[in-house]
Write a protein that holds these residues in place. Structure first.
Motif, PDB file in Angstrom:
ATOM      1  N   ALA A 144       0.827  -1.116  -0.212  1.00  0.00           N
ATOM      2  CA  ALA A 144      -0.004  -0.041  -0.112  1.00  0.00           C
ATOM      3  C   ALA A 144       0.811   1.349  -0.018  1.00  0.00           C
ATOM      4  O   ALA A 144       0.638   2.261  -0.651  1.00  0.00           O
ATOM      5  N   PHE A 145       1.805   1.568   0.807  1.00  0.00           N
ATOM      6  CA  PHE A 145       2.615   2.538   0.919  1.00  0.00           C
ATOM      7  C   PHE A 145       3.955   2.456   0.253  1.00  0.00           C
ATOM      8  O   PHE A 145       4.778   3.514   0.337  1.00  0.00           O
ATOM      9  N   GLY A 146       4.496   1.406  -0.309  1.00  0.00           N
ATOM     10  CA  GLY A 146       5.484   1.390  -0.999  1.00  0.00           C
ATOM     11  C   GLY A 146       5.688   2.327  -2.219  1.00  0.00           C
ATOM     12  O   GLY A 146       6.786   3.044  -2.268  1.00  0.00           O
ATOM     13  N   PRO A 147       4.648   2.490  -2.882  1.00  0.00           N
ATOM     14  CA  PRO A 147       4.878   3.620  -3.851  1.00  0.00           C
ATOM     15  C   PRO A 147       5.173   5.114  -3.377  1.00  0.00           C
ATOM     16  O   PRO A 147       5.863   5.852  -3.868  1.00  0.00           O
ATOM     17  N   ALA A 148       4.399   5.518  -2.266  1.00  0.00           N
ATOM     18  CA  ALA A 148       4.428   6.667  -1.698  1.00  0.00           C
ATOM     19  C   ALA A 148       5.781   6.712  -1.089  1.00  0.00           C
ATOM     20  O   ALA A 148       6.424   7.783  -1.434  1.00  0.00           O
ATOM     21  N   LEU A 149       6.269   5.896  -0.434  1.00  0.00           N
ATOM     22  CA  LEU A 149       7.722   5.961   0.334  1.00  0.00           C
ATOM     23  C   LEU A 149       8.465   6.120  -0.907  1.00  0.00           C
ATOM     24  O   LEU A 149       9.595   6.881  -0.760  1.00  0.00           O
ATOM     25  N   LEU A 302      -4.677   3.022  -5.673  1.00  0.00           N
ATOM     26  CA  LEU A 302      -4.729   1.793  -6.047  1.00  0.00           C
ATOM     27  C   LEU A 302      -4.283   0.456  -5.012  1.00  0.00           C
ATOM     28  O   LEU A 302      -4.495  -0.591  -5.048  1.00  0.00           O
ATOM     29  N   THR A 303      -3.549   0.925  -3.943  1.00  0.00           N
ATOM     30  CA  THR A 303      -3.017  -0.004  -3.037  1.00  0.00           C
ATOM     31  C   THR A 303      -3.499   0.062  -1.770  1.00  0.00           C
ATOM     32  O   THR A 303      -3.490  -1.057  -1.102  1.00  0.00           O
ATOM     33  N   VAL A 304      -4.137   1.012  -1.051  1.00  0.00           N
ATOM     34  CA  VAL A 304      -4.570   1.118   0.267  1.00  0.00           C
ATOM     35  C   VAL A 304      -5.876  -0.092   0.308  1.00  0.00           C
ATOM     36  O   VAL A 304      -5.904  -0.806   1.448  1.00  0.00           O
ATOM     37  N   PRO A 305      -6.418  -0.296  -0.755  1.00  0.00           N
ATOM     38  CA  PRO A 305      -7.554  -1.514  -0.636  1.00  0.00           C
ATOM     39  C   PRO A 305      -7.188  -2.491  -0.108  1.00  0.00           C
ATOM     40  O   PRO A 305      -7.987  -3.459   0.533  1.00  0.00           O
ATOM     41  N   SER A 306      -5.775  -2.826  -0.478  1.00  0.00           N
ATOM     42  CA  SER A 306      -5.226  -4.190  -0.150  1.00  0.00           C
ATOM     43  C   SER A 306      -5.142  -4.216   1.621  1.00  0.00           C
ATOM     44  O   SER A 306      -4.893  -5.362   2.131  1.00  0.00           O
TER      45      SER A 306
END
Length: 454
Positions: A144-149, A302-306
Motif C-alpha cells: 500500500a505505502f511502497g509507491p508513496a515511500l 490503487l494500493t490502500v484497498p489491500s
C-alpha cells in the motif's frame, strides 16, 4: 526480547522487502532509464528480471530447502537479496543493475519460500495465527505505502535510494538469522533438479522473447525460435513432473476444479494490478507531469484497498466464495477498462474510479483467496497446493507484465512519453479488461462444474 520475537521480526522484515522492492523499482524506472541512458527494453529488465527470477525459483527454492535446511536457505536468500540490492545502489551501468535485480529476485524467492515454514515451526496454536496475521499486515502495508515511500525517496534523494532501503532492511535481517531455529533438512524428498531447471528456463525465455520482440521484430526467426523452444521446455517440464518421484509441482492438483478456479482468479487479479504498479508511475511522471512523490501518493488509491478490504472479503467468502472471487475479478476488470479515460490532464478525482476499482478487486481477495485455495484440497496436500498456487499466480503476473511492457513499447514507439504513451495505456486497459472477462468466465465455469460434480 524473546527468541520467538526475534524470529518473527526477522521474517516480517524480510517479507517487507518484497513489496517495497517491487513498487520501488516501478517508481525508480524513469530515473534509471534517464540516468543510465538505457533504452526501454533494457530498462524493463529492472522489473521483469526480478519478477522472472522470483517466480522461477520460488517453488524450486522450497524443495531445495529440504536438502540444505530452512535456516540456511533463508539466510542465503536474504544475503543474496541484500547483495543484489547493494549492487543496484552502486552500479553505474544498466547491465549491472539488471544482473543485480536478477540476483535479488532469486534471493527473495529463497527467503520467501522458507520464511512461512520457519514461522510455522516456531509458533503454534493462537500464536501461529497471530504471527501469520502480522505477516499479512506487513505485506499489505508494504504494497500500500511502497509507491508513496519510494516516490518520496526518489524526490528527496534519487532512484538509488529505493534499492538502498531494502538493502538496509535485509542487512538487519542477516543480524537476526543466528536466532532462527536450525530446522535442518529432513532428507525425505529428492530435489527436483530437472523440473526446477526446465521451469525456470522456460519462464525466463518467454520473458526474454516478449521484452526483446519489439527490438528484434515479431517476425524475427529468433523470436519464433525462442517461443518454440520455450514451448518445448514447458512440455519437458510437464513430462518430468509426471515421472518424478518427488515433483516440484503436483500436476494432479490441476484436476481439482475449485483449486484451479481460485488460482486462475488470483493470478488474473495480480496480472491486473502489478503492471499498473510498474508502469503507471512512469505515466504520471512523464505525461501528467507529477513529481515522483506525488505520483506515489496518487497510487495510494490503487494500493490502500489491500489493507482495508481483506476483512470484508473474508466475510463475503464465508457466505459465497464464488461471489467473492468472480465479483473481485469483475471489479478489477471494470477498473482496467476505465483506464481509457486517463490522459495528460488527469486529476486524482479522474483517476479515482479506475484505481479504486482495480485496488478493490485485489484488496477484497488479499490473503483470503490463498486460504480458499489451500482449503479446497486435502490436508496432506496443503503444502504442495500452497506452492503451486503461488507459482501459478506469480507466473501469470510475470508473463502479463512482460506482455504489457511489450505493448507499451510497440505502441509508444519505444518511448514511454507523449501522446503515444497515452494511446498505449488505453490499449493496455482494454486488453486487461478482456483478460478479466476471460478469468471471470473461466473461474465461474470451473466453480459451477465443481458444484454440479459435488
Amino acid at each position: 526480547m524473546t527468541r520467538n520475537v526475534l524470529v518473527l521480526t526477522a521474517v516480517l522484515l524480510s517479507s517487507l522487502t518484497v513489496p517495497l522492492t517491487i513498487t520501488g523499482a516501478a517508481v525508480a524506472l524513469p530515473g534509471v532509464q534517464s540516468d543510465l541512458a538505457a533504452d526501454l527494453a533494457a530498462a524493463q529488465w529492472v522489473v521483469n528480471g526480478y519478477n522472472a527470477c522470483f517466480a522461477g525459483f520460488l517453488a524450486f527454492g522450497g524443495s531445495l530447502a529440504d536438502l540444505v535446511g530452512r535456516r540456511r536457505m533463508f539466510a542465503g536468500g536474504v544475503a543474496l537479496f541484500c547483495a543484489g540490492s547493494l549492487m543496484c545502489v552502486l552500479a553505474g551501468d544498466i547491465v549491472l543493475v539488471n544482473l543485480a535485480r536478477a540476483c535479488a529476485g532469486v534471493g527473495a524467492a529463497a527467503a520467501t519460500a522458507t520464511g512461512a515454514s520457519i514461522l510455522a515451526a516456531t509458533f503454534d496454536g493462537p500464536a501461529r495465527t497471530r504471527a501469520f496475521g502480522a505477516l499479512g499486515i506487513v505485506l499489505g502495508v508494504g504494497l500500500a505505502f511502497g509507491p508513496a515511500l519510494s516516490g518520496l525517496l526518489v524526490g528527496v534523494l534519487d532512484w538509488r535510494a529505493v534499492f538502498a532501503v531494502p538493502a538496509v532492511l535485509s542487512g538487519a535481517v542477516l543480524l537476526l538469522c543466528p536466532f532462527l531455529p536450525r530446522l535442518p533438512g529432513t532428507g525425505e524428498k529428492r530435489v527436483d533438479w530437472a523440473g526446477g531447471a526446465l521451469f525456470t528456463a522456460a519462464l525466463v525465455l518467454v520473458i526474454v522473447v516478449l521484452v526483446e520482440a519489439p527490438v528484434l521484430g515479431f517476425t524475427s526467426p529468433v523470436v519464433a525460435g525462442g517461443l518454440l523452444t520455450a514451448v518445448g521446455l514447458g512440455a519437458g517440464f510437464v513430462a518430468v513432473q509426471r515421472r518424478a518421484a518427488d515433483p516440484m509441482v503436483d500436476l494432479a492438483l490441476l484436476a481439482n476444479r475449485t483449486f484451479l478456479a481460485f488460482s486462475l482468479a488470483a493470478g488474473a487479479l495480480m496480472a491486473l494490478l502489478v503492471p499498473l504498479l510498474v508502469y503507471l508511475p512512469s505515466y504520471l511522471i512523464a505525461v501528467v507531469g507529477l513529481s515522483p512523490g506525488r505520483a506515489g501518493a496518487w497510487l495510494l488509491m490503487l494500493t490502500v484497498p489491500s489493507i482495508v478490504l481483506p476483512v470484508a472479503g473474508a466475510a463475503v467468502a464465508r457466505r459465497s466464495p464464488a461471489l467473492l472471487v468472480c465479483g473481485s475479478v469483475a471489479l478489477s476488470g471494470a477498473g482496467a477498462v476505465l483506464l481509457v479515460t486517463v490522459g495528460p490532464d488527469s486529476t486524482p478525482w479522474g483517476l479515482a474510479a479506475p484505481l479504486l476499482l482495480i485496488g478493490a478487486g485485489a484488496g477484497l481477495t488479499t490473503g483470503v483467496v490463498d486460504g480458499l485455495a489451500v482449503s479446497s484440497v486435502r490436508a496432506e496436500q496443503a503444502g504442495t497446493a500452497a506452492g503451486l498456487f503461488n507459482t501459478a499466480r506469480l507466473t501469470m503476473e510475470t508473463v502479463v507484465l512482460a506482455v504489457v511492457g511489450t505493448v507499451l513499447a510497440v505502441i509508444s514507439g519505444g518511448r514511454l512519453a507523449g501522446p503515444g504513451f497515452t494511446t498505449a495505456l488505453h490499449t493496455v486497459g482494454v486488453a486487461l479488461g478482456l483478460l478479466a472477462v476471460a478469468a471471470f468466465v473461466g473461474s465461474a465455469l470451473l466453480l459451477r462444474e465443481h458444484r454440479r460434480g459435488g
